[in-house]
Each structure stands twice: as structure tokens, then as C-alpha cells.
Scaffold this motif. Sequence first.
Motif, PDB file in Angstrom:
ATOM      1  N   CYS A 160      -9.162   2.841  13.388  1.00 39.49           N
ATOM      2  CA  CYS A 160      -8.237   3.545  14.265  1.00 39.49           C
ATOM      3  C   CYS A 160      -6.991   2.693  14.529  1.00 39.49           C
ATOM      4  O   CYS A 160      -6.991   1.485  14.359  1.00 39.49           O
ATOM      5  CB  CYS A 160      -8.905   3.867  15.599  1.00 39.49           C
ATOM      6  N   SER A 161      -5.941   3.392  14.969  1.00 37.14           N
ATOM      7  CA  SER A 161      -4.674   2.751  15.357  1.00 37.14           C
ATOM      8  C   SER A 161      -4.029   1.982  14.207  1.00 37.14           C
ATOM      9  O   SER A 161      -3.294   1.029  14.432  1.00 37.14           O
ATOM     10  CB  SER A 161      -4.886   1.830  16.560  1.00 37.14           C
ATOM     11  N   SER A 162      -4.292   2.415  12.978  1.00 41.25           N
ATOM     12  CA  SER A 162      -3.583   1.867  11.832  1.00 41.25           C
ATOM     13  C   SER A 162      -2.379   2.756  11.550  1.00 41.25           C
ATOM     14  O   SER A 162      -2.146   3.748  12.236  1.00 41.25           O
ATOM     15  CB  SER A 162      -4.493   1.829  10.609  1.00 41.25           C
ATOM     16  N   GLN A 163      -1.639   2.421  10.525  1.00 42.63           N
ATOM     17  CA  GLN A 163      -0.501   3.238  10.101  1.00 42.63           C
ATOM     18  C   GLN A 163      -0.877   4.151   8.936  1.00 42.63           C
ATOM     19  O   GLN A 163      -0.001   4.747   8.316  1.00 42.63           O
ATOM     20  CB  GLN A 163       0.661   2.331   9.703  1.00 42.63           C
ATOM     21  N   LEU A 164      -2.186   4.285   8.670  1.00 42.16           N
ATOM     22  CA  LEU A 164      -2.612   5.051   7.517  1.00 42.16           C
ATOM     23  C   LEU A 164      -2.095   6.484   7.567  1.00 42.16           C
ATOM     24  O   LEU A 164      -1.505   6.977   6.599  1.00 42.16           O
ATOM     25  CB  LEU A 164      -4.135   5.024   7.418  1.00 42.16           C
ATOM     26  N   LEU A 165      -2.297   7.183   8.679  1.00 47.08           N
ATOM     27  CA  LEU A 165      -1.897   8.586   8.747  1.00 47.08           C
ATOM     28  C   LEU A 165      -0.379   8.775   8.704  1.00 47.08           C
ATOM     29  O   LEU A 165       0.096   9.676   7.999  1.00 47.08           O
ATOM     30  CB  LEU A 165      -2.499   9.251   9.988  1.00 47.08           C
ATOM     31  N   PRO A 166       0.415   7.961   9.416  1.00 47.16           N
ATOM     32  CA  PRO A 166       1.871   8.093   9.258  1.00 47.16           C
ATOM     33  C   PRO A 166       2.344   7.861   7.827  1.00 47.16           C
ATOM     34  O   PRO A 166       3.283   8.511   7.358  1.00 47.16           O
ATOM     35  CB  PRO A 166       2.423   7.038  10.218  1.00 47.16           C
ATOM     36  N   ILE A 167       1.689   6.940   7.135  1.00 39.94           N
ATOM     37  CA  ILE A 167       2.043   6.699   5.731  1.00 39.94           C
ATOM     38  C   ILE A 167       1.753   7.941   4.901  1.00 39.94           C
ATOM     39  O   ILE A 167       2.565   8.375   4.078  1.00 39.94           O
ATOM     40  CB  ILE A 167       1.270   5.485   5.184  1.00 39.94           C
ATOM     41  N   LEU A 168       0.598   8.549   5.132  1.00 41.09           N
ATOM     42  CA  LEU A 168       0.249   9.776   4.415  1.00 41.09           C
ATOM     43  C   LEU A 168       1.226  10.901   4.748  1.00 41.09           C
ATOM     44  O   LEU A 168       1.626  11.678   3.869  1.00 41.09           O
ATOM     45  CB  LEU A 168      -1.174  10.213   4.762  1.00 41.09           C
ATOM     46  N   GLN A 169       1.593  11.005   6.020  1.00 44.01           N
ATOM     47  CA  GLN A 169       2.480  12.084   6.434  1.00 44.01           C
ATOM     48  C   GLN A 169       3.837  11.995   5.731  1.00 44.01           C
ATOM     49  O   GLN A 169       4.383  13.008   5.283  1.00 44.01           O
ATOM     50  CB  GLN A 169       2.668  12.068   7.956  1.00 44.01           C
ATOM     51  N   ARG A 170       4.363  10.787   5.613  1.00 44.51           N
ATOM     52  CA  ARG A 170       5.652  10.628   4.945  1.00 44.51           C
ATOM     53  C   ARG A 170       5.574  11.027   3.469  1.00 44.51           C
ATOM     54  O   ARG A 170       6.557  11.493   2.888  1.00 44.51           O
ATOM     55  CB  ARG A 170       6.140   9.184   5.084  1.00 44.51           C
ATOM     56  N   ALA A 171       4.395  10.858   2.879  1.00 44.81           N
ATOM     57  CA  ALA A 171       4.220  11.184   1.462  1.00 44.81           C
ATOM     58  C   ALA A 171       3.663  12.579   1.243  1.00 44.81           C
ATOM     59  O   ALA A 171       3.462  12.987   0.095  1.00 44.81           O
ATOM     60  CB  ALA A 171       3.292  10.161   0.809  1.00 44.81           C
ATOM     61  N   GLN A 172       3.415  13.323   2.325  1.00 50.42           N
ATOM     62  CA  GLN A 172       2.782  14.644   2.250  1.00 50.42           C
ATOM     63  C   GLN A 172       1.461  14.568   1.479  1.00 50.42           C
ATOM     64  O   GLN A 172       1.212  15.288   0.523  1.00 50.42           O
ATOM     65  CB  GLN A 172       3.712  15.673   1.619  1.00 50.42           C
ATOM     66  N   MET A 173       0.622  13.671   1.925  1.00 48.34           N
ATOM     67  CA  MET A 173      -0.714  13.503   1.357  1.00 48.34           C
ATOM     68  C   MET A 173      -1.743  13.806   2.437  1.00 48.34           C
ATOM     69  O   MET A 173      -1.623  13.342   3.566  1.00 48.34           O
ATOM     70  CB  MET A 173      -0.905  12.087   0.810  1.00 48.34           C
TER      71      MET A 173
ATOM     72  N   ASN B 255      -4.683  -3.607   9.703  1.00 46.82           N
ATOM     73  CA  ASN B 255      -3.740  -3.977   8.649  1.00 46.82           C
ATOM     74  C   ASN B 255      -4.275  -3.605   7.267  1.00 46.82           C
ATOM     75  O   ASN B 255      -3.528  -3.167   6.389  1.00 46.82           O
ATOM     76  CB  ASN B 255      -3.434  -5.474   8.705  1.00 46.82           C
ATOM     77  N   GLU B 256      -5.587  -3.789   7.094  1.00 47.34           N
ATOM     78  CA  GLU B 256      -6.198  -3.406   5.829  1.00 47.34           C
ATOM     79  C   GLU B 256      -6.189  -1.894   5.649  1.00 47.34           C
ATOM     80  O   GLU B 256      -6.017  -1.382   4.540  1.00 47.34           O
ATOM     81  CB  GLU B 256      -7.624  -3.942   5.741  1.00 47.34           C
ATOM     82  N   ALA B 257      -6.376  -1.151   6.749  1.00 47.33           N
ATOM     83  CA  ALA B 257      -6.307   0.305   6.683  1.00 47.33           C
ATOM     84  C   ALA B 257      -4.910   0.753   6.265  1.00 47.33           C
ATOM     85  O   ALA B 257      -4.742   1.696   5.481  1.00 47.33           O
ATOM     86  CB  ALA B 257      -6.670   0.909   8.030  1.00 47.33           C
ATOM     87  N   THR B 258      -3.912   0.067   6.802  1.00 49.90           N
ATOM     88  CA  THR B 258      -2.530   0.352   6.407  1.00 49.90           C
ATOM     89  C   THR B 258      -2.347   0.100   4.909  1.00 49.90           C
ATOM     90  O   THR B 258      -1.690   0.895   4.211  1.00 49.90           O
ATOM     91  CB  THR B 258      -1.563  -0.525   7.223  1.00 49.90           C
TER      92      THR B 258
ATOM     93  N   ILE C  17     -12.946   8.660  -7.875  1.00 49.26           N
ATOM     94  CA  ILE C  17     -12.919   8.402  -6.435  1.00 49.26           C
ATOM     95  C   ILE C  17     -12.776   6.900  -6.229  1.00 49.26           C
ATOM     96  O   ILE C  17     -13.619   6.121  -6.664  1.00 49.26           O
ATOM     97  CB  ILE C  17     -14.180   8.943  -5.740  1.00 49.26           C
ATOM     98  N   VAL C  18     -11.705   6.507  -5.572  1.00 53.35           N
ATOM     99  CA  VAL C  18     -11.393   5.104  -5.330  1.00 53.35           C
ATOM    100  C   VAL C  18     -11.832   4.728  -3.924  1.00 53.35           C
ATOM    101  O   VAL C  18     -11.450   5.398  -2.952  1.00 53.35           O
ATOM    102  CB  VAL C  18      -9.882   4.845  -5.493  1.00 53.35           C
ATOM    103  N   LEU C  19     -12.631   3.701  -3.786  1.00 53.41           N
ATOM    104  CA  LEU C  19     -13.049   3.231  -2.467  1.00 53.41           C
ATOM    105  C   LEU C  19     -12.069   2.187  -1.954  1.00 53.41           C
ATOM    106  O   LEU C  19     -11.656   1.294  -2.684  1.00 53.41           O
ATOM    107  CB  LEU C  19     -14.445   2.620  -2.521  1.00 53.41           C
ATOM    108  N   CYS C  20     -11.698   2.314  -0.680  1.00 57.01           N
ATOM    109  CA  CYS C  20     -10.858   1.304  -0.046  1.00 57.01           C
ATOM    110  C   CYS C  20     -11.494   0.945   1.290  1.00 57.01           C
ATOM    111  O   CYS C  20     -11.525   1.755   2.220  1.00 57.01           O
ATOM    112  CB  CYS C  20      -9.433   1.812   0.159  1.00 57.01           C
ATOM    113  N   ASN C  21     -12.035  -0.260   1.364  1.00 58.67           N
ATOM    114  CA  ASN C  21     -12.714  -0.759   2.556  1.00 58.67           C
ATOM    115  C   ASN C  21     -11.698  -1.474   3.441  1.00 58.67           C
ATOM    116  O   ASN C  21     -11.066  -2.437   3.009  1.00 58.67           O
ATOM    117  CB  ASN C  21     -13.835  -1.713   2.136  1.00 58.67           C
TER     118      ASN C  21
END
Length: 411
Positions: A132-145, A107-110, A97-101
Motif C-alpha cells: 500500500c501507499s506506493s506509486q504503482l496505481l498512479p503509474i498505471l493510471q498515466r499509462a492507461q493500464m 519503493n519496490e512496488a513502484t 505471467i510475470v511475477l514482481c515481488n
Amino acid sequence: MRRIRGLKVLGAVGMVALVISACGSSKSTSTPTTASTTTGSGASTATTTTLSPVSGTPYKLMYTLTPFGLDGEQNLIPAIEKGVDARGGIAGHPLQIVLCNDNNDANEATRCGQQAVSDPRMLGIVANESTCSSQLLPILQRAQMASIGDQFFCPEDFKSPVVFPFNSGTLGDVAGSAIGVKYFHNPNVVVTTVDVTAGHAYPPLVQGVVGAVGGKVTTAVYVPFTSADLAPYAEQIASHPGVLAEGNTTSIGIRLGKALAAIGYNQPVIYNSSSWYPALIHSSFGNPTNAYISEYYDQSSAGWKQFLSDMSTYAPGNAYTGGDLVSVWLAANVVAQIAKSLPTVSAPAIFNYLTHATDLSTFGMTAPLNFTVPQTALKGLIPRAVNPNVALYHYVNGNMVPVTPFEDLLP
């Protein structure tokens, strides 16, 4: 919008709802049991089967969190890894399990999202509480993660097809107020929350839920972050008898609770399991008789008992059992269970499995989950909240005693 531990901001479908709660859960006093396995129907059974040791390159999951989420749970992540590995790991491989703070920075969430999808051994995000309001979820969606067991209080969470929550998050906290109306046979609800602009949208959300069971928010008490003396706010609350929905950050809630105790306040107080657990209540207030917690996870389930068993076995002496930690544990074990049925283990394969899941087992911690049917509560405000059930527990001398069954009270 940003999420701060103890401060959750909601907004969707023409309404903005602020829910003041945090990522944490109540500590159970249940006796740990042996390892549990599940069937596709969601049934849970206990087993003591000895599995082959895990070997090879680890499969990974990323726990994205904020600095406000660092209550000590990060030190217990190895216990989760060891528990999963003891039951066969991820398709025979060890779990990492990798932690990412995100440091409360979009920007850090992205960056966390980019780090996750660039790693071919990464299978998903777990218990996401990132900014919130990061690009984290769109990045995941493009990678199907998938984002599994998402803490679920950002607007972008509510409809994202990559978010697979185990509970209704903030809606469940609000539903706890409705349970209070029914359980105490008291229609009057007092709401206290932080005095910020969006915070004033929280009481109307509570009213929208308690109104369906005959309740009414009679007053709202807003506490500024900068208030040094909380006695006036305690007096204001005490002047309006009724069920108190505690919606402040824990730091304010503790100070306000002490101010209420100083004036002999005895009305029932409902805390959310995202922030509060027995050890925190005890250390803050001793043994109050009027403290209750709305809980998402069934503490009598095989899954909850296995979680406690893993903690006592691999992290002895540590009493922290916050809800975000439970969600990390549950997400890791769900992934391990899914991996057993996959011909090839990968992030897209896990994502595809969850997308089509109609009977996903959480080892009895919730009802089996169906991610193919959207939630319609509150006019479809949060369609991904497929499990709106919540129960009420009573704090009794350090223990959590269930007083209501799990039920869905969202209109």
C-alpha cells in the motif's frame, strides 16, 4: 500503509477500517469440466473445441505480490498460462505471467509499476496484492493500464479508476458476519483480531454491517502478535457465546483455534476465503464441525470448475487453490476473452474495455460486473467494489458445502 498477508488495513471517507484477512480462497471439491467460454451477457457454456496452437511473441500480465503472499501459488502460475494457451491464448499469442515481488517495500512496488508500463507487451496487472501507499496505481493510471482482480484492501485501491476488482474484498469478509447472524439466527457476534492500533477499528466496521440485520458485536478479543500463550484469549472468547468472526492472521488463527478446541469451544466460527481453505482447516484442526467460510466465488460455476480442471491437468498433485491464485487465473482468462473482441490488443485497449464494461462475464464465478456504476455500500466507502455478494460455506470432512445463496448484505 502496508499490506501483510493476513493483515489488511483500510482507510477512506473519514474512517479507518482494519480487516484482518489474507489473499486465499477455499478449495473446491467440484468435479472439473471441460473448457468454458462466455457470451457478452455473462452466460457460461462448456466446450471441447480444439483451437489452433498459439504462436508468436507472448502477451504479458504482471502478478504483483508480497513475500507474505508466497504460499506456493507462484509455482502454479505455469498451469494458468498453459490453460489459457490451450484455449487460444491471448488473441492467438501465448500468455506469459510475470511475477514482481515488492518485498513489502513501497519503493519496490513502484519499481514493479515502472517495469509493467515500460513493456509494450504487458497488458495489465492481475490480482495485485502489492504494498500500500506506493506509486504503482498512479503509474498505471498515466499509462492507461488496468489492475484486474485487485486484492483490494489498500485505501488507494478504493477509488482508483484503474482498479477493476472481481469482488468486494474486505467488505465481503465483513458481510460474512452478517450472513452468520441470519443463518444461525443468533444476533451475538464475537470478533477476534490482531491487537494493533488500527485493528481496533475492525469491530466497529463489523458492527456497521451486522447491525443492519439485527446483529450486535458483543465483545472484541484482540490478540497481540507476541503472545505465546493463547489460552487466555480462547477463554475470553468462550465466555461470550455467539458467532465468532475470525479476523486474525492465519498463524495466530491456527494457534487460537487449537486453544479453542482444547476447551471444547463449539460456537460457529466464520473464516474468510482470503486466508482459509479446506486443506488448511484440515491440517490445522482436523475435521471440526463448527468451521464456516465466507466465499466470494461460486464454486458450482463453470469458471471455478475450469480453474480446477486447469490445475489438475497442468499442475497435478498440487492441492493449493488460494484465492489470490484463483484471482490470477480469472483475470488472465478475462483478459483472453476481452482480447478476442479487440481489433488491436494493448494495455490501453484492455483498460478502455473494462472502463465501459456494464456486463463483464466472470464465467459464472460472480454475477456479471458493471464498472460504470459505483458501489454505495457503507456510504460509498469503497465505490470500486462493484460486486459485494458473498455466500457461506460449511466445512464438512474436507469439503466445502454451500449453506446460503450469494447475497449482498452491505448496508
